[in-house]
Design a protein around this motif. Structure first.
Motif, PDB file in Angstrom:
ATOM      1  N   GLU A 103       0.852  -1.194   0.000  1.00 56.10           N
ATOM      2  CA  GLU A 103       0.000   0.000   0.000  1.00 56.10           C
ATOM      3  C   GLU A 103       0.884   1.239   0.000  1.00 56.10           C
ATOM      4  O   GLU A 103       1.931   1.252   0.649  1.00 56.10           O
ATOM      5  CB  GLU A 103      -0.906   0.020   1.236  1.00 56.10           C
ATOM      6  N   ARG A 104       0.471   2.270  -0.746  1.00 58.17           N
ATOM      7  CA  ARG A 104       1.215   3.523  -0.764  1.00 58.17           C
ATOM      8  C   ARG A 104       0.453   4.590   0.000  1.00 58.17           C
ATOM      9  O   ARG A 104      -0.776   4.703  -0.085  1.00 58.17           O
ATOM     10  CB  ARG A 104       1.476   3.998  -2.188  1.00 58.17           C
ATOM     11  N   GLY A 105       1.192   5.392   0.752  1.00 56.39           N
ATOM     12  CA  GLY A 105       0.588   6.477   1.500  1.00 56.39           C
ATOM     13  C   GLY A 105       1.552   7.633   1.669  1.00 56.39           C
ATOM     14  O   GLY A 105       2.756   7.508   1.435  1.00 56.39           O
ATOM     15  N   THR A 106       1.011   8.761   2.082  1.00 59.38           N
ATOM     16  CA  THR A 106       1.802   9.962   2.346  1.00 59.38           C
ATOM     17  C   THR A 106       1.661  10.326   3.814  1.00 59.38           C
ATOM     18  O   THR A 106       0.552  10.295   4.369  1.00 59.38           O
ATOM     19  CB  THR A 106       1.329  11.130   1.474  1.00 59.38           C
ATOM     20  N   VAL A 107       2.761  10.661   4.441  1.00 63.54           N
ATOM     21  CA  VAL A 107       2.733  11.065   5.843  1.00 63.54           C
ATOM     22  C   VAL A 107       3.470  12.387   5.993  1.00 63.54           C
ATOM     23  O   VAL A 107       4.502  12.623   5.361  1.00 63.54           O
ATOM     24  CB  VAL A 107       3.363   9.973   6.745  1.00 63.54           C
ATOM     25  N   GLY A 108       2.902  13.273   6.784  1.00 62.92           N
ATOM     26  CA  GLY A 108       3.515  14.572   7.033  1.00 62.92           C
ATOM     27  C   GLY A 108       3.604  14.841   8.525  1.00 62.92           C
ATOM     28  O   GLY A 108       2.773  14.350   9.301  1.00 62.92           O
ATOM     29  N   ALA A 109       4.610  15.613   8.932  1.00 63.24           N
ATOM     30  CA  ALA A 109       4.797  15.921  10.350  1.00 63.24           C
ATOM     31  C   ALA A 109       5.406  17.297  10.514  1.00 63.24           C
ATOM     32  O   ALA A 109       6.194  17.751   9.683  1.00 63.24           O
ATOM     33  CB  ALA A 109       5.690  14.881  11.013  1.00 63.24           C
ATOM     34  N   LEU A 110       5.025  17.953  11.598  1.00 65.39           N
ATOM     35  CA  LEU A 110       5.589  19.228  12.004  1.00 65.39           C
ATOM     36  C   LEU A 110       5.898  19.168  13.493  1.00 65.39           C
ATOM     37  O   LEU A 110       5.149  18.562  14.264  1.00 65.39           O
ATOM     38  CB  LEU A 110       4.618  20.391  11.748  1.00 65.39           C
TER      39      LEU A 110
END
Length: 291
Positions: A103-110
């Protein structure tokens, strides 16, 4: 004192992102799945300090891992960095595209690291992902205290709360750590992590240790080992037997960061992870740019 390391992103790296699992909760493998396969700098985030005229750094790279036990291989592409907003305050960020467990996904963090006083600093962070193996959300908060007249000892206490994308599984964790910043170009860190996964109230304890050698604008070498109990297998993982609850696992990572010029260089890393059901071996590479 002037710390050796520039920044360790909260919610990435040492306290990296976690992901939902098949029956519950946070695992060291889920943290690796939601961060990239590049090993992070592992000492606690030092209070923000900058060279005159320098504000931050950007890393751009990719990683690839092979898995046993019938699991598909991983690949990742990422861009991450930090920027000084003002003296004593640093913004850290990360954006990754990942293909894990078919499965492909995008993850973002600050996250934000802020100096409270000459002896205290803190970090707060948040992250979210789009795939089943990434968290719907995760929040972190950490407080650090410098010790001794030279401020070479730093203790930390971090709290984490996360929820999976299935709306059922949740994690709460606490990390206690201590680091020593040598005047001879090395940093050592150790700590313990306690995590409770729900539903099921599955407890897990882990220990970790890390060593970083090197000097800013020359090179850094980082080695880290993490061992202990995990609650459950990550979403999408294939296991051939057992109930997959409360098992032991180990992860080892190595990273080399090399400056080729004053403002840029490369990073190479390797990782090995094992549990009773499968192993994971990974390589990563990136370019970084100071500004």
């Amino acid at each position: 004192m002037k710390h050796l390391l520039t920044i360790a992103v909260l919610g990435l790296g040492t306290a990296s992102l976690s992901m939902p699992v098949t029956t519950s909760a946070q695992t060291v493998e889920s943290e690796a799945a939601a961060s990239t396969t590049t090993a992070p700098e592992t000492a606690p985030a030092p209070a923000p300090e900058f060279e005159p005229g320098r504000r931050g750094r950007v890393d751009v790279g990719m990683g690839y891992s092979t898995l046993t036990g019938g699991n598909s291989n991983w690949n990742d592409q990422f861009v991450r960095g930090h920027i000084g907003l003002k003296p004593g305050t640093t913004l850290n960020w990360d954006l990754s595209s990942q293909r894990h467990f078919d499965e492909r996904g995008t993850v973002g963090a600050l996250s934000l690291t802020h100096t409270l006083s000459p002896w205290w600093y803190m970090s707060v962070g948040a992250s979210a992902g789009s795939a089943d193996f990434q968290n719907k959300y995760r929040g972190d908060i950490a407080i650090y205290r410098k010790w001794t007249d030279t401020q070479q000892w730093v203790s930390g206490l971090a709290l984490m709360k996360s929820a999976s994308r299935d709306g059922v599984h949740r994690d709460t964790g606490i990390t206690a750590s201590v680091a020593y910043y040598s005047t001879n170009a090395w940093v050592a860190e150790g700590g313990v992590v306690y995590n409770k996964s729900n539903p099921g109230a599955v407890d897990g304890f882990r220990g970790f240790a890390a060593l970083t050698l090197g000097t800013e604008k020359q090179h850094y070498f980082t080695a880290r080992i993490d061992h202990g109990k995990e609650g459950y297998l990550p979403t999408g993982a294939i296991a051939d037997s057992g109930n997959h609850v409360g098992f032991q696992s180990t992860e080892v990572s190595l990273q080399w960061r090399q400056w080729l010029a004053k403002d840029w260089g490369y990073i190479v890393g390797g990782q090995f992870y094992r549990n009773p059901y499968y192993n994971r071996k990974g390589l990563s590479a990136a370019l970084f740019f100071d500004f």
